[in-house]
Design an enzyme around this catalytic site. Structure first.
Site, mmCIF file in Angstrom:
data_model
loop_
_atom_site.group_PDB
_atom_site.id
_atom_site.type_symbol
_atom_site.label_atom_id
_atom_site.label_comp_id
_atom_site.label_asym_id
_atom_site.label_seq_id
_atom_site.Cartn_x
_atom_site.Cartn_y
_atom_site.Cartn_z
ATOM 1 C CB ALA A 154 -0.916 -0.020 1.221
ATOM 2 C CB ALA A 155 3.213 2.618 2.487
ATOM 3 N NE ARG A 210 -0.371 11.750 -9.185
ATOM 4 C CZ ARG A 210 -0.598 10.767 -8.338
ATOM 5 N NH1 ARG A 210 -0.765 9.547 -8.768
ATOM 6 N NH2 ARG A 210 -0.643 10.997 -7.044
ATOM 7 C CB CYS A 229 -7.734 -5.922 2.518
ATOM 8 S SG CYS A 229 -6.802 -4.460 2.929
HETATM 9 C C1 LIG Z 1 -5.429 -10.748 6.284
HETATM 10 C C2 LIG Z 1 -5.389 -9.249 6.379
HETATM 11 C C3 LIG Z 1 -6.544 -8.516 6.186
HETATM 12 C C4 LIG Z 1 -6.517 -7.123 6.266
HETATM 13 N N1 LIG Z 1 -7.683 -6.448 6.075
HETATM 14 C C5 LIG Z 1 -7.668 -5.100 6.116
HETATM 15 C C6 LIG Z 1 -8.859 -4.356 5.879
HETATM 16 O O1 LIG Z 1 -9.935 -4.930 5.642
HETATM 17 N N2 LIG Z 1 -8.789 -2.991 5.927
HETATM 18 C C7 LIG Z 1 -7.619 -2.341 6.186
HETATM 19 O O2 LIG Z 1 -7.604 -1.100 6.222
HETATM 20 N N3 LIG Z 1 -6.473 -3.023 6.423
HETATM 21 C C8 LIG Z 1 -6.472 -4.370 6.394
HETATM 22 N N4 LIG Z 1 -5.309 -5.057 6.629
HETATM 23 C C9 LIG Z 1 -4.094 -4.298 6.966
HETATM 24 C C10 LIG Z 1 -3.416 -3.790 5.688
HETATM 25 O O3 LIG Z 1 -3.186 -4.862 4.820
HETATM 26 C C11 LIG Z 1 -2.124 -3.066 6.053
HETATM 27 O O4 LIG Z 1 -2.445 -1.947 6.840
HETATM 28 C C12 LIG Z 1 -1.350 -2.638 4.813
HETATM 29 O O5 LIG Z 1 -0.989 -3.752 4.039
HETATM 30 C C13 LIG Z 1 -0.106 -1.841 5.187
HETATM 31 O O6 LIG Z 1 0.587 -1.535 4.032
HETATM 32 P P1 LIG Z 1 2.156 -1.227 4.062
HETATM 33 O O7 LIG Z 1 2.508 -0.870 2.672
HETATM 34 O O8 LIG Z 1 2.468 -0.283 5.138
HETATM 35 O O9 LIG Z 1 2.865 -2.581 4.505
HETATM 36 P P2 LIG Z 1 2.745 -4.077 4.029
HETATM 37 O O10 LIG Z 1 1.472 -4.335 3.303
HETATM 38 O O11 LIG Z 1 3.068 -4.916 5.206
HETATM 39 O O12 LIG Z 1 3.915 -4.222 2.956
HETATM 40 C C14 LIG Z 1 5.262 -4.080 3.276
HETATM 41 C C15 LIG Z 1 6.064 -4.817 2.235
HETATM 42 O O13 LIG Z 1 7.451 -4.579 2.444
HETATM 43 C C16 LIG Z 1 8.152 -5.793 2.345
HETATM 44 N N5 LIG Z 1 9.402 -5.677 3.106
HETATM 45 C C17 LIG Z 1 9.541 -5.616 4.453
HETATM 46 N N6 LIG Z 1 10.852 -5.505 4.784
HETATM 47 C C18 LIG Z 1 11.522 -5.505 3.629
HETATM 48 C C19 LIG Z 1 12.915 -5.433 3.316
HETATM 49 N N7 LIG Z 1 13.839 -5.331 4.269
HETATM 50 N N8 LIG Z 1 13.289 -5.473 2.023
HETATM 51 C C20 LIG Z 1 12.362 -5.570 1.039
HETATM 52 N N9 LIG Z 1 11.026 -5.647 1.271
HETATM 53 C C21 LIG Z 1 10.626 -5.610 2.551
HETATM 54 C C22 LIG Z 1 7.173 -6.803 2.927
HETATM 55 O O14 LIG Z 1 7.482 -8.127 2.566
HETATM 56 C C23 LIG Z 1 5.887 -6.321 2.293
HETATM 57 O O15 LIG Z 1 5.726 -6.841 1.008
HETATM 58 C C24 LIG Z 1 -5.306 -6.449 6.552
HETATM 59 C C25 LIG Z 1 -4.136 -7.191 6.744
HETATM 60 C C26 LIG Z 1 -4.166 -8.571 6.660
HETATM 61 C C27 LIG Z 1 -2.906 -9.342 6.870
#
Ligand SMILES: Cc1cc2nc3c(=O)[nH]c(=O)nc-3n(C[C@H](O)[C@H](O)[C@H](O)COP(=O)(O)OP(=O)(O)OC[C@H]3O[C@@H](n4cnc5c(N)ncnc54)[C@H](O)[C@@H]3O)c2cc1C
Length: 409
Positions: free
Chosen positions: A10-11, A21, A42
């Site tokens: 996501a981030a 962009r 999700c």
């Molecule tokens: C089963 C499930 C259901 C969910 N349902 C919801 C929902 O309904 N609504 C909602 O708002 N949120 C939900 N969430 C939470 C949501 O998915 C997270 O808030 C969101 O994914 C956060 O995004 P992010 O980009 O911060 O991190 P993440 O999605 O955790 O992604 C981080 C990425 O960085 C990678 N990474 C980490 N360290 C390293 C490294 N050193 N080198 C390279 N890559 C690395 C990881 O492998 C991962 O791919 C859910 C989560 C789960 C697990």
């Protein structure tokens, strides 16, 4: 200029898209330790159910990265060296980075108990984990889900729909402790008890039993639950190490300022890996919400590209959920000085619980289809910290009008 983004979810994705962009010439590299394109985490319950594969949950079409000239490196980053403008990868490579976004998210916690490495035991955070667990579902009669939070309940409901007998084991006295108070959690628990799902509260697994493959979960109260599959959903830990080891400030998550800049040079952070002050509680919080991670990725990208943008304090605790026939939405905190309740006992009841502190709404729980319509207004009032005064009864009835709202603003 080369921007390196670590994390492609996501981030990370929203940061990469925003940088592109804003500037078509800057080099953008996204480093990810997952072997997949960005996908919607999700929807992992649908992967667990065997209803979706990567094609059904990926966020962008296959030509996206090439079309936007975003280089993808499918290797873990093991260190950042902002002074020398380098990111070190696990395969020994070093990539140049003028500016960095850490979007590493969070990792699922494990229990650290005997037998946790047996086949049939999974955490529930990545596509791979959900896919591997889905392969076990069809030969599973009984499963244990450890953790009665939103992610655990999603997994439990999915397994139940697949005909598996599920036991949810929760160490707290109630399920959904982050989202609900005791009374509303009991309503959901009652609904759950009408299904084949059993909920055991005030209990933890003490060990997993089996020879190579899981056969039972032993609880700390001595009970033994036969199970061929266990899903561990006991929460996550923000991935903060890259910043911590580079000497950056961290707490529960990576500490950032109002521009989402870390204390390490030219390094920003966004998503589940950061710690940020919650707008309602005023306390540092780790949010774990997809939409906030997207917003933060975008905001970090603006700032690193020199467009100063302040990230407004977010509402970090908000959940919309449906368990079986009962939907609910909760947000904010439940520790105000006043709690007003309105229950309509028809069908499943439409319950509204509003929590106030010094005349301001600080939290709400809405449960039952008839109660959800006010959620947008409540959220707006909560975030704006509006004193609601005489409008409390109207708020509770859920029929506050736009005109009423305008009077408050
Ligand atoms: C089963 C499930 C259901 C969910 N349902 C919801 C929902 O309904 N609504 C909602 O708002 N949120 C939900 N969430 C939470 C949501 O998915 C997270 O808030 C969101 O994914 C956060 O995004 P992010 O980009 O911060 O991190 P993440 O999605 O955790 O992604 C981080 C990425 O960085 C990678 N990474 C980490 N360290 C390293 C490294 N050193 N080198 C390279 N890559 C690395 C990881 O492998 C991962 O791919 C859910 C989560 C789960 C697990």
């Amino acid at each position: 200029l080369r921007v390196v983004i670590i994390g492609n979810s996501a981030a990370g994705l929203s940061a990469a898209e925003t940088v592109r962009r804003l500037d078509s010439s800057v080099a953008v590299t996204v480093v990810t330790d997952e072997p997949y394109p960005a996908y919607l985490r999700c929807l992992l319950a649908e992967v667990l159910a065997g209803e979706k594969e990567m094609a059904g949950i990926r966020l962008r079409p296959s030509h996206f990265y090439q079309k936007n000239r975003i280089d993808i490196v499918n290797t873990a980053a093991i260190a950042i060296d902002p002074e020398n403008k380098r990111v070190k990868l696990s395969d020994g490579r070093k990539i140049h980075s003028d500016r960095l976004v850490i979007a590493t998210g969070a990792s699922p916690m494990s229990l650290g108990i005997e037998g946790e490495n047996l086949d049939g035991i999974f955490t529930f955070r990545t596509y791979n984990q959900a896919l591997e667990a889905s392969k076990v579902v069809n030969r599973t009669a009984s499963a244990v889900v450890v953790g009665g939070g939103a992610v655990g309940l999603k997994a439990a409901w999915t397994l139940h729909k697949k005909g598996v007998k599920v036991t949810i084991v929760e160490k707290s006295p109630q399920i959904l402790i982050r989202q609900l108070d005791e009374e509303i959690a009991a309503i959901i628990k009652k609904e759950i008890s009408k299904t084949e799902i059993t909920v055991v509260v005030n209990a933890c697994p003490a060990s997993f039993k089996g020879t190579g493959r899981l056969s039972a979960v032993v609880l700390d109260n001595g009970d033994e639950l036969p199970a061929e599959l266990a899903i561990i959903a006991v929460g996550t830990t923000p991935n903060i190490n890259l910043v911590k080891e580079a000497g950056g400030k961290t707490g529960k998550g990576i500490r950032v300022n109002e521009h989402l800049q870390t204390s390490v040079n030219d390094t920003y952070a966004a998503g589940d890996c950061i710690e940020i002050k919650d707008i309602v509680s005023g306390e540092p919080a780790v949010s774990a919400l997809w939409p906030l991670a997207v917003e933060q990725g975008r905001c970090a990208a603006y700032n690193l590209m020199g467009h100063r943008r302040r990230y407004p304090l977010p509402l970090t605790n908000m959940t919309a959920f449906r368990f079986g026939g009962i939907p609910f939405i909760s947000a904010g905190i439940r520790t105000g000085d006043t709690c007003l309740v309105r229950s309509d006992d028809t069908a499943y009841g439409a319950h509204r619980k509003l929590f106030f502190k010094d005349d301001k709404l600080v939290g709400y729980i809405l449960i039952g289809a008839g109660a959800l319509n006010g959620a947008g207004v409540y959220t707006d009032i909560l975030k704006r910290k509006l004193p609601v005064g005489k409008l409390k009864p109207k708020l509770l009835e859920g029929n506050i009008s736009a005109a009423d709202l305008m009077k408050l603003i």
